[in-house]
Design a protein around this motif. Structure first.
Motif, PDB file in Angstrom:
ATOM      1  N   SER A 293       0.832  -1.213   0.000  1.00 26.87           N
ATOM      2  CA  SER A 293       0.000   0.000   0.000  1.00 26.87           C
ATOM      3  C   SER A 293       0.862   1.256   0.000  1.00 26.87           C
ATOM      4  N   PHE A 294       2.013   1.189   0.667  1.00 27.29           N
ATOM      5  CA  PHE A 294       2.801   2.398   0.881  1.00 27.29           C
ATOM      6  C   PHE A 294       4.151   2.401   0.157  1.00 27.29           C
ATOM      7  N   THR A 295       4.396   1.419  -0.729  1.00 26.89           N
ATOM      8  CA  THR A 295       5.648   1.439  -1.499  1.00 26.89           C
ATOM      9  C   THR A 295       5.695   2.646  -2.436  1.00 26.89           C
ATOM     10  N   ILE A 296       4.605   2.913  -3.150  1.00 23.73           N
ATOM     11  CA  ILE A 296       4.559   4.088  -4.031  1.00 23.73           C
ATOM     12  C   ILE A 296       4.698   5.361  -3.211  1.00 23.73           C
ATOM     13  N   ALA A 311       6.893   6.252  -9.857  1.00 24.64           N
ATOM     14  CA  ALA A 311       6.948   5.562  -8.560  1.00 24.64           C
ATOM     15  C   ALA A 311       6.335   4.167  -8.646  1.00 24.64           C
ATOM     16  N   ALA A 312       5.387   3.973  -9.570  1.00 25.91           N
ATOM     17  CA  ALA A 312       4.764   2.656  -9.730  1.00 25.91           C
ATOM     18  C   ALA A 312       5.766   1.599 -10.159  1.00 25.91           C
ATOM     19  N   ASN A 313       6.890   2.010 -10.755  1.00 30.97           N
ATOM     20  CA  ASN A 313       7.922   1.042 -11.154  1.00 30.97           C
ATOM     21  C   ASN A 313       8.439   0.259  -9.950  1.00 30.97           C
ATOM     22  N   TYR A 314       8.459   0.912  -8.787  1.00 31.86           N
ATOM     23  CA  TYR A 314       8.982   0.249  -7.591  1.00 31.86           C
ATOM     24  C   TYR A 314       7.968  -0.754  -7.031  1.00 31.86           C
ATOM     25  N   LEU A 315       6.675  -0.476  -7.223  1.00 29.03           N
ATOM     26  CA  LEU A 315       5.659  -1.452  -6.851  1.00 29.03           C
ATOM     27  C   LEU A 315       5.729  -2.660  -7.792  1.00 29.03           C
ATOM     28  N   ILE A 316       5.934  -2.389  -9.089  1.00 28.94           N
ATOM     29  CA  ILE A 316       6.097  -3.481 -10.052  1.00 28.94           C
ATOM     30  C   ILE A 316       7.306  -4.332  -9.679  1.00 28.94           C
ATOM     31  N   ALA A 317       8.409  -3.658  -9.320  1.00 31.81           N
ATOM     32  CA  ALA A 317       9.610  -4.382  -8.895  1.00 31.81           C
ATOM     33  C   ALA A 317       9.331  -5.209  -7.645  1.00 31.81           C
ATOM     34  N   ALA A 318       8.511  -4.674  -6.746  1.00 34.54           N
ATOM     35  CA  ALA A 318       8.171  -5.406  -5.519  1.00 34.54           C
ATOM     36  C   ALA A 318       7.409  -6.685  -5.842  1.00 34.54           C
ATOM     37  N   PHE A 319       6.495  -6.625  -6.811  1.00 27.59           N
ATOM     38  CA  PHE A 319       5.726  -7.808  -7.173  1.00 27.59           C
ATOM     39  C   PHE A 319       6.600  -8.839  -7.891  1.00 27.59           C
ATOM     40  N   ILE A 320       7.545  -8.368  -8.702  1.00 27.12           N
ATOM     41  CA  ILE A 320       8.491  -9.292  -9.340  1.00 27.12           C
ATOM     42  C   ILE A 320       9.343  -9.968  -8.268  1.00 27.12           C
ATOM     43  N   ALA A 321       9.794  -9.172  -7.294  1.00 34.20           N
ATOM     44  CA  ALA A 321      10.587  -9.726  -6.187  1.00 34.20           C
ATOM     45  C   ALA A 321       9.769 -10.748  -5.400  1.00 34.20           C
ATOM     46  N   PHE A 322       8.475 -10.459  -5.219  1.00 32.67           N
ATOM     47  CA  PHE A 322       7.575 -11.378  -4.516  1.00 32.67           C
ATOM     48  C   PHE A 322       7.538 -12.729  -5.221  1.00 32.67           C
ATOM     49  N   PHE A 323       7.427 -12.705  -6.557  1.00 35.69           N
ATOM     50  CA  PHE A 323       7.414 -13.939  -7.338  1.00 35.69           C
ATOM     51  C   PHE A 323       8.743 -14.692  -7.202  1.00 35.69           C
ATOM     52  N   VAL A 324       9.847 -13.957  -7.306  1.00 37.26           N
ATOM     53  CA  VAL A 324      11.165 -14.591  -7.187  1.00 37.26           C
ATOM     54  C   VAL A 324      11.323 -15.228  -5.805  1.00 37.26           C
ATOM     55  N   GLY A 325      10.874 -14.499  -4.765  1.00 39.91           N
ATOM     56  CA  GLY A 325      10.948 -15.027  -3.409  1.00 39.91           C
ATOM     57  C   GLY A 325      10.137 -16.294  -3.248  1.00 39.91           C
ATOM     58  N   LYS A 326       8.948 -16.334  -3.879  1.00 47.35           N
ATOM     59  CA  LYS A 326       8.108 -17.534  -3.836  1.00 47.35           C
ATOM     60  C   LYS A 326       8.803 -18.705  -4.535  1.00 47.35           C
ATOM     61  N   PHE A 327       9.362 -18.422  -5.721  1.00 42.73           N
ATOM     62  CA  PHE A 327      10.007 -19.477  -6.496  1.00 42.73           C
ATOM     63  C   PHE A 327      11.179 -20.087  -5.723  1.00 42.73           C
ATOM     64  N   THR A 363      17.686   4.527  -0.887  1.00 40.97           N
ATOM     65  CA  THR A 363      17.933   3.072  -0.834  1.00 40.97           C
ATOM     66  C   THR A 363      16.888   2.356   0.026  1.00 40.97           C
ATOM     67  N   ALA A 364      16.191   3.120   0.877  1.00 39.93           N
ATOM     68  CA  ALA A 364      15.106   2.515   1.670  1.00 39.93           C
ATOM     69  C   ALA A 364      14.015   1.952   0.761  1.00 39.93           C
ATOM     70  N   VAL A 365      13.798   2.575  -0.411  1.00 40.96           N
ATOM     71  CA  VAL A 365      12.800   2.080  -1.366  1.00 40.96           C
ATOM     72  C   VAL A 365      13.240   0.728  -1.925  1.00 40.96           C
ATOM     73  N   TYR A 366      14.534   0.605  -2.226  1.00 43.54           N
ATOM     74  CA  TYR A 366      15.047  -0.684  -2.707  1.00 43.54           C
ATOM     75  C   TYR A 366      14.909  -1.752  -1.617  1.00 43.54           C
ATOM     76  N   ALA A 367      15.097  -1.351  -0.370  1.00 41.38           N
ATOM     77  CA  ALA A 367      14.927  -2.301   0.736  1.00 41.38           C
ATOM     78  C   ALA A 367      13.480  -2.762   0.834  1.00 41.38           C
ATOM     79  N   ALA A 368      12.528  -1.865   0.535  1.00 36.47           N
ATOM     80  CA  ALA A 368      11.114  -2.244   0.542  1.00 36.47           C
ATOM     81  C   ALA A 368      10.827  -3.282  -0.543  1.00 36.47           C
ATOM     82  N   VAL A 369      11.511  -3.160  -1.680  1.00 37.55           N
ATOM     83  CA  VAL A 369      11.371  -4.152  -2.747  1.00 37.55           C
ATOM     84  C   VAL A 369      11.904  -5.504  -2.274  1.00 37.55           C
ATOM     85  N   VAL A 370      13.061  -5.500  -1.607  1.00 38.87           N
ATOM     86  CA  VAL A 370      13.637  -6.740  -1.076  1.00 38.87           C
ATOM     87  C   VAL A 370      12.698  -7.362  -0.046  1.00 38.87           C
ATOM     88  N   ALA A 371      12.090  -6.533   0.803  1.00 37.35           N
ATOM     89  CA  ALA A 371      11.153  -7.041   1.812  1.00 37.35           C
ATOM     90  C   ALA A 371       9.995  -7.791   1.153  1.00 37.35           C
TER      91      ALA A 371
END
Length: 464
Positions: A293-296, A311-327, A363-371
């Motif tokens: 909700s608050f990544t953007i 800013a939506a690019n970072y939410l997209i990156a977060a969802f890609i990271a979510f998939f990678v984490g699941k895999f 870099t805190a935004v990149y950390a949110a993507v990693v989270a």
């Protein structure tokens, strides 16, 4: 014909729901199947992105509505409150319908009501009030409550019992495509290039110009739902023509299979491990929802030159990271016990959230993507492990519904984080709320792992 099938047919209950595409599996007495029917499992898994699409769109709507309706962070989080509140209200009624009918009917009801909720967005855009949009989201959530209550429990049951957790993790991996799809639809169909929406509204020279800007912004929120409506129509037809297995416990005595809601709740309340799992799922869903909700918003705060589309690019990156984490988690679970995988992910999650809170730069935004990558295996593993804590399978459907009800965490935790952000004046520091959620997940799986170790020792002594 197997003994289990004979018992089922003797009671007049079909082994499968009707359809043109047949189910080749044989059902066991505990409700699980001797093998996983591939086509049925794939189609069932394809339904999982549909609630990811809706949830991904919520993260877009929060940003859009905040600007259009001039909302605080706390008020904008009501988007999630309306959405997950619908899950909470309907989950148990949905489970009772599924129990008395079939998982397939639950899927069809869910998809149909989901369509109705999407259609409600069109009159809502003309009324143009925040509360009407929230009502539309609540209606969508009612459909999704039927859909998730059916699909999550069904995925864990539609094959051999020993593979229940892995099967649900595989199905849930598809959810990541839905989240990503929602973010992409929002970026290209809702957000625009140029200055951020709130800046354009503030720069409006007259009230008429401001109304024109906000009306156009609300109108753009309809386009993603046109795409979703088309997908839903195709899926309803496919599910309707596919034969699905019954996948419910077989009883020689039909009366034995009946359990009242009071008896079910009394049984589940006595199960302390199940209760701990409900709390853990509540916090997990809340954390996942709050992070996305608050990544953007975090990206916009950390870089004032960004607009919503950027800013939506970072939410997209977060969802890609979510998939990678699941895999990665799915692979790890074939080699390492699932409890250890979740404990490791949770520790890394706590470290990542600590970085977001303490480091005051982009870099805190990149950390949110990693989270987001570390969220991957959370929901399906908690769900399947907790469902397996129900030893009497008469209570499976209602137990699964109560786990789905814990999704109300998605209404509560984002609102808490929004309130912390408003109170402290810092979106970045408000992410501390998620640290405690990761810590709770770690504690739950540590509890399960110790319990499994004790049971293993007890079995060894018994065998000796």
């Amino acid at each position: 014909m197997s003994t289990s099938q004979t018992a089922d047919l003797d009671r007049g209950l079909p082994n499968s729901s009707p359809g043109l595409i047949k189910d080749p599996s044989l059902q066991q007495k505990d409700g699980y199947l001797d093998r996983t029917p591939l086509f049925q499992f794939i189609l069932l898994s394809v339904l999982f992105p549909m609630w990811g699409l809706a949830a991904g769109m919520n993260d877009i709507l929060i940003t859009q509505f905040k600007a259009v309706f001039d909302l605080s962070d706390f008020a904008s989080a009501f988007v999630q409150s309306a959405f997950y509140g619908g899950y909470f209200v309907v989950a148990i009624p949905a489970s009772r319908v599924i129990r008395r009918t079939s998982y397939k009917l639950g899927l069809l009801i869910g998809l149909s009501v989901y369509m109705l909720g999407c259609l409600m967005f069109f009159p809502a855009s003309h009324v143009a009030t925040y509360s009407v949009f929230l009502g539309s989201l609540f209606a969508i959530a009612i459909g999704l409550s039927f859909l998730e209550t059916s699909a999550n429990t069904y995925s864990s049951m539609i094959g051999p019992r020993r593979q229940a957790t892995l099967r649900l993790n595989i199905s849930q991996t598809f959810t990541a495509f839905g989240f990503l799809g929602g973010a992409l639809l929002g970026k290209f169909l809702v957000f625009t290039d140029g200055d951020a929406l709130h800046k354009r509204i503030e720069a409006a020279g007259s009230e008429a110009e401001r109304v024109a800007i906000t009306s156009e912004a609300l109108g753009r929120t309809l386009d993603p739902y046109k795409v979703i409506l088309g997908l839903l129509l195709v899926l309803i037809v496919l599910v309707a023509i596919t034969q699905y297995p019954h996948a419910k416990p077989l009883r020689d005595d039909a009366k034995e299979a009946e359990a009242s809601i009071g008896e079910t709740l009394a049984y589940l309340l006595r199960n302390k491990i199940f209760g701990a799992g409900i709390v853990t799922q509540f916090l997990y869903v809340g954390m996942q929802t709050a992070l996305w909700s608050f990544t953007i918003r975090l990206a916009l705060d950390m870089d004032d030159s960004l607009n919503e589309r950027g800013a939506a690019n970072y939410l997209i990156a977060a969802f890609i990271a979510f998939f990678v984490g699941k895999f990665i988690a799915n692979v790890l679970m074939t080699k390492v016990h699932e409890d250890l995988v979740l404990m490791g992910y949770s520790v890394l999650g706590m470290l990542t959230i600590t970085y977001i809170v303490l480091v005051p730069n982009f870099t805190a935004v990149y950390a949110a993507v990693v989270a987001s990558a570390l969220l991957g295996p959370g929901w399906p593993t908690i769900f399947a492990r907790n469902l397996d804590m129900i030893e009497d399978k008469r209570f499976t459907e209602t137990g699964g519904a109560i786990i789905v009800m814990s999704i109300i965490g998605g209404a509560v935790i984002p609102a808490i984080q929004g309130l912390v952000s408003d109170s402290l004046g810092s979106m970045r520091v408000s992410f501390i709320v998620n640290f405690f959620c990761f810590a709770a997940i770690f504690c739950y799986f540590l509890l399960l792992h110790r319990r499994s170790a004790r049971d293993g020792v007890a079995q060894e002594h018994g065998a000796a």
